[in-house]
Design a protein around this motif. Structure first.
Motif, PDB file in Angstrom:
ATOM      1  N   SER A   1      67.778  52.848 -42.722  1.00 52.56           N
ATOM      2  CA  SER A   1      67.521  51.458 -43.100  1.00 52.56           C
ATOM      3  C   SER A   1      66.262  50.904 -42.456  1.00 52.56           C
ATOM      4  CB  SER A   1      68.716  50.581 -42.703  1.00 52.56           C
ATOM      5  OG  SER A   1      68.717  50.341 -41.294  1.00 52.56           O
ATOM      6  N   GLY A   2      65.795  51.579 -41.394  1.00 51.30           N
ATOM      7  CA  GLY A   2      64.645  51.082 -40.652  1.00 51.30           C
ATOM      8  C   GLY A   2      65.003  50.187 -39.490  1.00 51.30           C
ATOM      9  N   LEU A   3      66.307  49.979 -39.257  1.00 50.74           N
ATOM     10  CA  LEU A   3      66.755  49.141 -38.146  1.00 50.74           C
ATOM     11  C   LEU A   3      66.889  49.953 -36.861  1.00 50.74           C
ATOM     12  CD1 LEU A   3      69.600  47.017 -39.773  1.00 50.74           C
ATOM     13  CD2 LEU A   3      67.325  46.216 -39.108  1.00 50.74           C
ATOM     14  N   GLY A   4      66.744  49.283 -35.736  1.00 56.90           N
ATOM     15  CA  GLY A   4      67.165  49.843 -34.456  1.00 56.90           C
ATOM     16  C   GLY A   4      68.571  49.341 -34.175  1.00 56.90           C
ATOM     17  N   ALA A   5      69.244  49.960 -33.238  1.00 50.68           N
ATOM     18  CA  ALA A   5      70.607  49.534 -32.890  1.00 50.68           C
ATOM     19  C   ALA A   5      70.693  49.306 -31.394  1.00 50.68           C
ATOM     20  CB  ALA A   5      71.626  50.584 -33.327  1.00 50.68           C
ATOM     21  N   ILE A   6      71.624  48.474 -31.000  1.00 52.03           N
ATOM     22  CA  ILE A   6      71.830  48.179 -29.576  1.00 52.03           C
ATOM     23  C   ILE A   6      72.505  49.358 -28.893  1.00 52.03           C
ATOM     24  CG2 ILE A   6      73.157  46.725 -27.992  1.00 52.03           C
ATOM     25  CD1 ILE A   6      72.732  44.440 -30.050  1.00 52.03           C
ATOM     26  N   ASP A   7      72.051  49.684 -27.720  1.00 53.66           N
ATOM     27  CA  ASP A   7      72.645  50.745 -26.907  1.00 53.66           C
ATOM     28  C   ASP A   7      73.400  50.091 -25.758  1.00 53.66           C
ATOM     29  OD1 ASP A   7      73.285  53.119 -25.646  1.00 53.66           O
ATOM     30  OD2 ASP A   7      71.386  53.228 -24.557  1.00 53.66           O
ATOM     31  N   ASP A   8      74.710  50.124 -25.832  1.00 52.83           N
ATOM     32  CA  ASP A   8      75.547  49.523 -24.793  1.00 52.83           C
ATOM     33  C   ASP A   8      75.759  50.550 -23.680  1.00 52.83           C
ATOM     34  OD1 ASP A   8      77.461  48.377 -23.187  1.00 52.83           O
ATOM     35  OD2 ASP A   8      78.809  47.825 -24.824  1.00 52.83           O
ATOM     36  N   PRO A   9      75.226  50.308 -22.478  1.00 51.30           N
ATOM     37  CA  PRO A   9      75.355  51.305 -21.400  1.00 51.30           C
ATOM     38  C   PRO A   9      76.784  51.533 -20.952  1.00 51.30           C
ATOM     39  CG  PRO A   9      74.417  49.250 -20.572  1.00 51.30           C
ATOM     40  CD  PRO A   9      74.445  49.132 -22.065  1.00 51.30           C
ATOM     41  N   SER A  10      77.689  50.601 -21.237  1.00 50.95           N
ATOM     42  CA  SER A  10      79.088  50.801 -20.834  1.00 50.95           C
ATOM     43  C   SER A  10      79.706  51.977 -21.563  1.00 50.95           C
ATOM     44  CB  SER A  10      79.898  49.530 -21.077  1.00 50.95           C
ATOM     45  OG  SER A  10      80.017  49.262 -22.457  1.00 50.95           O
ATOM     46  N   ASN A  11      79.119  52.370 -22.718  1.00 55.27           N
ATOM     47  CA  ASN A  11      79.633  53.526 -23.447  1.00 55.27           C
ATOM     48  C   ASN A  11      79.420  54.829 -22.684  1.00 55.27           C
ATOM     49  OD1 ASN A  11      80.548  52.059 -25.687  1.00 55.27           O
ATOM     50  ND2 ASN A  11      78.522  52.097 -26.643  1.00 55.27           N
ATOM     51  N   ARG A  12      78.548  54.803 -21.676  1.00 53.38           N
ATOM     52  CA  ARG A  12      78.288  56.001 -20.874  1.00 53.38           C
ATOM     53  C   ARG A  12      78.688  55.810 -19.411  1.00 53.38           C
ATOM     54  NH1 ARG A  12      73.841  54.683 -23.575  1.00 53.38           N
ATOM     55  NH2 ARG A  12      72.762  54.072 -21.676  1.00 53.38           N
ATOM     56  N   ASP A  13      79.374  54.722 -19.105  1.00 57.97           N
ATOM     57  CA  ASP A  13      79.725  54.383 -17.725  1.00 57.97           C
ATOM     58  C   ASP A  13      81.012  55.106 -17.330  1.00 57.97           C
ATOM     59  OD1 ASP A  13      80.449  53.172 -15.313  1.00 57.97           O
ATOM     60  OD2 ASP A  13      79.676  51.216 -15.921  1.00 57.97           O
ATOM     61  N   ASP A  14      80.919  55.996 -16.366  1.00 57.47           N
ATOM     62  CA  ASP A  14      82.073  56.807 -15.959  1.00 57.47           C
ATOM     63  C   ASP A  14      83.192  56.004 -15.313  1.00 57.47           C
ATOM     64  OD1 ASP A  14      81.026  59.110 -16.972  1.00 57.47           O
ATOM     65  OD2 ASP A  14      80.219  59.848 -15.069  1.00 57.47           O
ATOM     66  N   ARG A  15      82.975  54.731 -15.075  1.00 58.50           N
ATOM     67  CA  ARG A  15      84.068  53.906 -14.550  1.00 58.50           C
ATOM     68  C   ARG A  15      85.131  53.649 -15.617  1.00 58.50           C
ATOM     69  NH1 ARG A  15      80.955  48.763 -12.390  1.00 58.50           N
ATOM     70  NH2 ARG A  15      79.863  49.186 -14.366  1.00 58.50           N
ATOM     71  N   TYR A  16      84.775  53.880 -16.865  1.00 56.08           N
ATOM     72  CA  TYR A  16      85.699  53.613 -17.967  1.00 56.08           C
ATOM     73  C   TYR A  16      86.284  54.922 -18.495  1.00 56.08           C
ATOM     74  CZ  TYR A  16      83.434  49.048 -17.862  1.00 56.08           C
ATOM     75  OH  TYR A  16      82.947  47.830 -17.465  1.00 56.08           O
ATOM     76  N   ASP A  17      87.600  54.934 -18.694  1.00 59.17           N
ATOM     77  CA  ASP A  17      88.286  56.139 -19.176  1.00 59.17           C
ATOM     78  C   ASP A  17      87.700  56.638 -20.487  1.00 59.17           C
ATOM     79  OD1 ASP A  17      89.943  55.992 -16.999  1.00 59.17           O
ATOM     80  OD2 ASP A  17      91.629  55.098 -18.078  1.00 59.17           O
ATOM     81  N   ARG A  18      87.463  55.710 -21.413  1.00 58.40           N
ATOM     82  CA  ARG A  18      86.984  56.133 -22.731  1.00 58.40           C
ATOM     83  C   ARG A  18      85.593  56.755 -22.645  1.00 58.40           C
ATOM     84  NH1 ARG A  18      88.452  55.297 -28.104  1.00 58.40           N
ATOM     85  NH2 ARG A  18      90.164  53.908 -27.499  1.00 58.40           N
TER      86      ARG A  18
END
Length: 322
Positions: free
Chosen positions: A179-196
């Motif tokens: 589409s030509g858009l950029g997307a937001i990168d949420d650092p919590s998705n890679r934060d080892d403090r979170y189980d998921r």
């Protein structure tokens, strides 16, 4: 910001088919989207806009958990403006408490539901996909969940629908890139403090696990859960009687899972705010099967003759009549 490119017709046909497989979504019904600005929700935005046009509205929940969150909500608002989509920013009320992820998730859905209701939207769509489903199923497997828990993320819950459960994350990323858009990168998705986040990293190397197979399994378990719920309601109607302020349940010769569900239903009838986790109910069932008595979430439970009896515990009953 240039207007994003629309997804190709083949993907739009697939998306519309998946929407209608999940719920009877009509093209002229008003549809709400929960859009965070990540690649999955942006793909949902692009697909829904190209499919349903002016029927679509979007909302972004600003959790205010990171300094960038307000700017990210404005980023989504700008994309919606370029597409001609009405957009609303929602904020989470109250102070954080308990498990941060659970607090944010519960309030996020509450805010989105309230927004959808206020806007008189027929459906509320979220961008959960097959990889999310696999993560959820594995997490619940690790917690020893029952049939209901192992059904994972439901494709439909009331008017909340998730038409992308049969799509892979990398497919959605591809739609956004094209589409030509950029997307937001949420650092919590890679934060080892979170189980998921830790699980996501582990699953990234487990290419022998098929997310689409997890979607199929979860859907089958969801149907099984619905069947058990239906059977339990019938048993409850036939075998639970009210005598004064007591509920009496004839639990003889029933499968354990039906017992569990009817007992939970009796407790919730007496205390609508009861929070019945699996281990608590299991301990109560073992007590009742042994002709004992116990109290759970303000409800006194005991075995009497051939029935199991439930009533408000005295202190709760006193509180209700004061």
């Amino acid at each position: 910001m240039p207007t994003p490119n629309a997804p190709p017709e083949a993907l739009l046909d697939r998306f519309l088919s998946d929407c209608r497989r999940v719920a009877p979504v009509a093209r002229d019904e008003r549809i709400g989207l929960g859009v965070s600005g990540g690649p999955d929700s942006l793909a949902l935005l692009l697909l829904a806009h190209a499919t349903f046009g002016a029927s679509v509205e979007a909302a972004t929940v600003d959790h205010r958990l990171r300094p960038e969150s307000t700017e990210e909500a404005e980023f989504v608002a700008a994309i919606c403006h370029d597409l001609g989509i009405r957009h609303t920013v929602l904020t989470l009320p109250g102070r954080r408490r308990g498990n941060l992820g659970q607090w944010a998730r519960e309030l996020r859905y509450a805010q989105l539901r309230e927004w959808a209701s206020g806007q008189k939207l027929a459906w509320l769509m979220t961008a959960h996909h097959a990889d999310d489903q696999l993560e959820t199923v594995v997490m619940r497997l690790n917690r020893g969940s029952g049939v209901g828990g192992m059904s994972g993320i439901r494709a439909r819950n009331g008017n909340v629908v998730r038409p992308l459960l049969g799509w892979r994350h990398n497919e959605l990323v591809g739609i956004v890139r094209a589409s030509g858009l950029g997307a937001i990168d949420d650092p919590s998705n890679r934060d080892d403090r979170y189980d998921r986040a830790r699980l996501r990293k582990a699953l990234a190397t487990a290419d022998w696990l098929d997310p689409l197979a997890a979607v199929t399994m979860a859907a089958a378990l969801d149907e099984a859960d619905e069947a058990l719920a239906w059977a339990s309601r019938r048993v409850g109607n036939e075998r639970v009687v009210r005598e004064g302020d007591e509920l009496i349940f004839d639990a003889r010769d029933l499968p354990p899972e039906i017992e569990r569900r009817v007992v939970a239903g009796c407790i919730r009838l007496l205390n609508a705010k009861a929070k019945l986790d699996g281990p608590k109910v299991t301990r109560l069932l073992n007590t009742l099967r042994g002709a004992g008595k116990s109290t759970l979430d303000g409800v006194a439970c005991d075995a009497r003759g051939t029935g199991w009896v439930f009533r408000l515990a005295p202190e709760r009953a006193t509180g209700r009549t004061g």
